[in-house]
Design an enzyme around this catalytic site. Structure first.
Site, PDB file in Angstrom:
ATOM      1  N   ARG A  63     -50.421  73.941 -80.362  1.00 63.52           N
ATOM      2  CA  ARG A  63     -49.907  75.104 -81.096  1.00 63.52           C
ATOM      3  C   ARG A  63     -49.850  74.838 -82.598  1.00 63.52           C
ATOM      4  O   ARG A  63     -49.692  75.741 -83.389  1.00 63.52           O
ATOM      5  CB  ARG A  63     -48.491  75.441 -80.591  1.00 63.52           C
ATOM      6  CG  ARG A  63     -48.497  75.970 -79.170  1.00 63.52           C
ATOM      7  CD  ARG A  63     -47.114  76.303 -78.719  1.00 63.52           C
ATOM      8  NE  ARG A  63     -46.244  75.131 -78.791  1.00 63.52           N
ATOM      9  CZ  ARG A  63     -44.954  75.112 -78.483  1.00 63.52           C
ATOM     10  NH1 ARG A  63     -44.363  76.208 -78.086  1.00 63.52           N
ATOM     11  NH2 ARG A  63     -44.246  74.010 -78.553  1.00 63.52           N
ATOM     12  N   HIS A 255     -44.549  54.343 -61.670  1.00 72.07           N
ATOM     13  CA  HIS A 255     -45.064  52.986 -61.904  1.00 72.07           C
ATOM     14  C   HIS A 255     -44.527  51.961 -60.896  1.00 72.07           C
ATOM     15  O   HIS A 255     -45.278  51.182 -60.315  1.00 72.07           O
ATOM     16  CB  HIS A 255     -44.711  52.500 -63.312  1.00 72.07           C
ATOM     17  CG  HIS A 255     -45.102  53.442 -64.402  1.00 72.07           C
ATOM     18  ND1 HIS A 255     -46.237  54.207 -64.365  1.00 72.07           N
ATOM     19  CD2 HIS A 255     -44.508  53.742 -65.595  1.00 72.07           C
ATOM     20  CE1 HIS A 255     -46.328  54.933 -65.477  1.00 72.07           C
ATOM     21  NE2 HIS A 255     -45.285  54.675 -66.229  1.00 72.07           N
TER      22      HIS A 255
HETATM   23  C1  BG6 Z   1     -44.199  55.512 -69.548  1.00 67.88           C
HETATM   24  C2  BG6 Z   1     -42.743  55.862 -69.651  1.00 67.88           C
HETATM   25  O1  BG6 Z   1     -44.762  56.117 -68.424  1.00 67.88           O
HETATM   26  O2  BG6 Z   1     -44.330  54.100 -69.434  1.00 67.88           O
HETATM   27  C3  BG6 Z   1     -42.118  55.177 -70.844  1.00 67.88           C
HETATM   28  O3  BG6 Z   1     -42.607  57.275 -69.784  1.00 67.88           O
HETATM   29  C4  BG6 Z   1     -42.360  53.689 -70.791  1.00 67.88           C
HETATM   30  O4  BG6 Z   1     -40.716  55.442 -70.922  1.00 67.88           O
HETATM   31  C5  BG6 Z   1     -43.839  53.392 -70.563  1.00 67.88           C
HETATM   32  O5  BG6 Z   1     -41.943  53.129 -72.038  1.00 67.88           O
HETATM   33  C6  BG6 Z   1     -44.063  51.911 -70.305  1.00 67.88           C
HETATM   34  O6  BG6 Z   1     -45.443  51.652 -70.315  1.00 67.88           O
HETATM   35  P1  BG6 Z   1     -46.014  50.216 -70.699  1.00 67.88           P
HETATM   36  O7  BG6 Z   1     -47.488  50.354 -70.505  1.00 67.88           O
HETATM   37  O8  BG6 Z   1     -45.615  49.973 -72.124  1.00 67.88           O
HETATM   38  O9  BG6 Z   1     -45.372  49.254 -69.762  1.00 67.88           O
END
Ligand code: BG6
Length: 505
Positions: A63, A255
């Site tokens: 936007r 995750h």
């Molecule tokens: C994201 C989360 O999916 O993963 C974040 O929304 C988090 O809050 C991040 O910081 C962590 O990813 P990585 O790759 O830095 O471990």
């Protein structure tokens, strides 16, 4: 080689690029954090490696009022900000940026004028078309419908959805239905960027391609498994989003559960996307629901207060947010998988922001030997551990009890058999998004979540959310820069165990 390691050559020693056909990638939310911090830099890296054919277009949509040049300048400034140590040659950037375009549209508005985008994509119907929705999940349904209405869904077009898909099972189902009304399941790529990480991909190889592990990968030999994803950063600029999610929705639902699945699943018959996903979903379905009766014993909620990070004083979560919130920035869970392999061997999950260090590790803690043969110090040594470190310094360590050499009797200590990725491989690891974006172009669904996986994960997480609500479980305070609230240590202590903190390794 297999799909899951398909970016490597046969020897596994040097990266080998798999060519992709020309594509048009439309990034919605292009002026937002994810796009500028991860997506455009990842595309630049792939371009630099000659993996992006010159006829491909990357079209940013949002936007925000910008033109092509404004977007290119914004993208360059962000690249420099997030990759300060990388040199960017002006000519090189200019060449990349000539494939970068921008169109201002409010894509969720049914009455919006899509002409700018339809015009740009006219005549490109034969190219692989991809829509990347770097937007809040509540907009996924509306944007999909508007795309179709604008006639942009060319044959074979794909859509990429960022996590989280919804905030519970009901909203996830609604989103999946709405997107599924426009795109077939095999055209929907649901991102969990952990699946694009080098070390996460390696979990399958480690488990199933080393005959050493198979006979001991079960509750007969393993006492328990720990999965820790600790971050030293706080919620910071994302606090307003984060406050609507919390650690359970932000990290565990996706995750952490993906990691748990890869550690716990049965061997798949092959590495086809659906064969692997079929095995993962069996694990999710076997997770014992958490109830209001056991939530206080099986889970811990925490929220960071003020403290220190990297030697600097930092504010607490509520001060960052500017409100008095109960949202958890830390969660620890004892998860039980009710199946043959894992009966009696719990999985302890722990994730939090503003913890002592950035550290993501999977610890496989084997059982004690049947009868310790003595030696002073024996009682202080825990049994064999396999430590799979996902970040920051990727590697695998097998901690073995050994005899200290020399005289002095039978003195024992841990010595790690150490595989350090940095020492063993010289290649640069591409960011997870680099791999995932190219996997979408190739149509490789193996690194993405299927609808039923996402929904099964929510079903279990919903049981925790409901238990927390019924039992009014509070978020215990912990000082920024520590290991989380004391209740987290107590969760382990109740079972006569303690979190592995890397000491002695
Ligand atoms: C994201 C989360 O999916 O993963 C974040 O929304 C988090 O809050 C991040 O910081 C962590 O990813 P990585 O790759 O830095 O471990």
């Amino acid at each position: 080689m297999s799909r899951l390691t398909s970016d490597k050559d046969e020897s596994g020693s040097s990266p080998q690029l798999i060519p992709v056909t020309a594509f048009d990638l439309v990034v919605f939310g292009a002026a937002g954090d994810l796009s500028l911090r991860k997506l455009i830099p990842s595309l630049f890296h792939r371009w630099r490696d000659n993996q992006i054919p010159s006829e491909s277009k990357i079209i940013g949509v949002s936007r925000t009022k910008l033109d092509d040049e404004g977007f290119r300048a914004l993208a360059l400034a962000s690249f420099k900000k997030f990759h300060p140590s990388e040199e960017v040659d002006a000519g090189e950037w200019k060449a990349f940026a000539s494939q970068l375009f921008y169109t201002q549209i409010d894509a969720a508005d049914a009455a919006a004028d899509w002409f700018g985008l339809t015009d740009r994509l006219a005549g490109c119907e034969a190219k692989q078309r991809i829509f990347y929705l770097a937007l809040p999940p509540g907009l996924y349904g509306a944007v999909s419908a508007n795309l179709a209405k604008a006639g942009l869904k060319s044959k074979g077009a794909r859509i990429v959805l960022e996590k989280p898909i919804g905030r519970d099972l009901a909203s996830a189902t609604e989103i999946n239905e709405a997107v599924g009304a426009v795109f077939d399941e095999d055209a929907i790529f649901r991102i969990d960027h952990y699946l694009g990480k080098e070390t996460v991909q390696n979990l399958i190889v480690l488990r199933f391609m080393n005959s050493l592990f198979d006979p001991v990968w079960n509750a007969n030999a393993i006492d328990h498994v720990e999965i820790t994803v600790a971050e030293s950063i706080g919620a910071g600029g994302r606090a307003s989003y984060y406050d609507t999610a919390g650690a359970l929705r932000d990290m565990v639902q996706n995750h952490m559960l993906q990691l748990l699945c890869l550690v716990a699943m049965e061997p798949p018959l092959d590495l086809e996307p659906d064969t692997v996903r079929d095995e993962k979903i069996k694990v999710l379905r076997a997770l014992r629901p958490i109830t209001a009766e056991n939530a206080r014993q099986a889970t811990v909620r925490g929220q960071y207060g003020e403290g220190a990070a990297d030697g600097e004083a930092v504010p607490g979560y509520n001060d960052e947010l500017g409100a008095n919130s109960d949202t958890e920035t830390f969660v620890a869970i004892k998860a039980n998988i009710d199946n043959w392999r894992w009966k009696g061997a719990p999985f302890y999950l722990r994730t939090g922001k503003r913890m002592k260090n950035r550290r993501s590790e999977i610890i496989i803690q084997f059982k004690e030997v049947a009868h310790a043969l003595a030696g002073n110090g024996t009682e202080e040594l825990a049994p064999t551990r396999l430590v799979i470190r996902l970040q920051p310094d990727e590697g695998v360590r097998l901690l073995l009890v050994t005899k200290d050499p020399g005289p002095g009797g039978m003195r024992l200590r841990y010595v790690p058999l150490n595989l350090s990725y940095a020492d063993a491989f010289s290649a640069r690891y591409p960011d997870a998004y680099e791999r995932l974006l190219m996997a979408v172009v190739r149509g490789d669904l193996g690194l993405f979540m299927r609808r039923d996986e996402v929904e099964a994960a929510w079903r279990w997480v919903d049981s925790i959310l409901a238990a927390w609500q019924t039992d009014k479980i509070p978020a215990h305070q912990y000082a920024a820069g520590t290991d989380g609230p004391v209740q987290s240590a107590m969760l382990m202590d109740r079972d006569g165990r303690e979190w592995f903190d890397g000491a002695g390794s």
